[in-house]
Design an enzyme around this catalytic site. Sequence first.
Site, short mmCIF file in Angstrom:
data_model
loop_
_atom_site.label_atom_id
_atom_site.label_comp_id
_atom_site.label_asym_id
_atom_site.label_seq_id
_atom_site.Cartn_x
_atom_site.Cartn_y
_atom_site.Cartn_z
N GLY A 48 77.55 19.94 30.46
CA GLY A 48 77.27 18.52 30.31
C GLY A 48 78.47 17.61 30.24
O GLY A 48 78.31 16.41 30.01
N TRP A 50 80.45 16.52 32.65
CA TRP A 50 80.41 15.49 33.70
C TRP A 50 79.29 14.48 33.42
O TRP A 50 79.41 13.30 33.75
CB TRP A 50 80.23 16.13 35.07
N ASP A 68 70.35 21.92 36.38
CA ASP A 68 71.05 23.20 36.31
C ASP A 68 70.02 24.30 36.05
O ASP A 68 68.96 24.04 35.47
CB ASP A 68 72.09 23.20 35.19
N ASP A 86 66.19 25.08 39.98
CA ASP A 86 67.03 25.41 41.13
C ASP A 86 67.00 24.24 42.10
O ASP A 86 65.94 23.88 42.63
CB ASP A 86 66.48 26.68 41.80
N ASP A 111 80.09 20.01 40.41
CA ASP A 111 81.24 20.81 39.99
C ASP A 111 80.88 22.29 39.99
O ASP A 111 81.49 23.09 39.28
CB ASP A 111 81.68 20.36 38.58
N LYS A 151 82.94 20.15 44.53
CA LYS A 151 84.04 21.10 44.40
C LYS A 151 83.89 22.23 45.41
O LYS A 151 82.78 22.70 45.66
CB LYS A 151 84.07 21.70 42.99
#
Length: 269
Positions: A48, A50, A68, A86, A111, A151
């Site tokens: 958490g 971000w 998540d 998902d 990320d 990322k």
Amino acid sequence: MSGKDEYYNKSKQQGYRARSAYKLKQIDEEANLFERGDTVVDLGAAPGGWLQVAAEEVGESGTVVGVDLQRIDDLDDHDVETIRGDMTEERTRHYLREAIGERGADVVISDMAPNMTGEYALDHARSVHLARQAFDVAEELLAPGGDFVVKVFQGEDLDAFREDVRAEFEYLRTVSPPASRDSSSEVYLVAKGLNTAPVAAGDRIEVTVEERGDEGDGIAYVEGYSIFVSDADVGETVTVEVVDAKPRFGFATRVDVGTPDSDESDEGE
């Protein structure tokens, strides 16, 4: 003190759940991601960090949603909605669409990283796979002109992925925030301005000019998309060539007008 210790200690002192919060802060400082009132979706949001940064930046008038597979503990100091699921499943995407509303997201951030095996080529390939999944979700959820941050580990598949992202946005840069560990191969692709225009530069189309813009150009519409046409009057139906297609509007020039040479030739006859 190592970079890891510096940002770890700083995160504890300032109440962030993860040192990675500083990566997003640094990316935002460089790329101007967030504005007050923005709607933000964080993919792979646990634990958490971000989410905390995004909520601070968009303020009380903004909306922040995190998704998540893992449970994300409630963020007491921030109004953030979390979804456990998902992101590749339609059920989860349905919940995301409901959470952000019909207008879509202004920013989608990710990320995510794969479980590391220590085998560089495999870890890189898995990273690119995750990044592509995030890219697919971002294209579905972002509003026109929206931004995307993801990322990915450096390696042989990065360039192809980067070009695929670049093709859908106005602008793309690759960022290595100072908070990343020196030993890490991670980079962040920062894509600005999702382009959902129904036309592209170089297209030749026939349009009808319906309005006149403030600068005197005619304005035509293609599927609700505004195209500014030079040297055209309201009511004219003209053939144009698109010279620039931005997320919300484009520019075009007429290609159905005679050339000066042909006019002079006619007069000579």
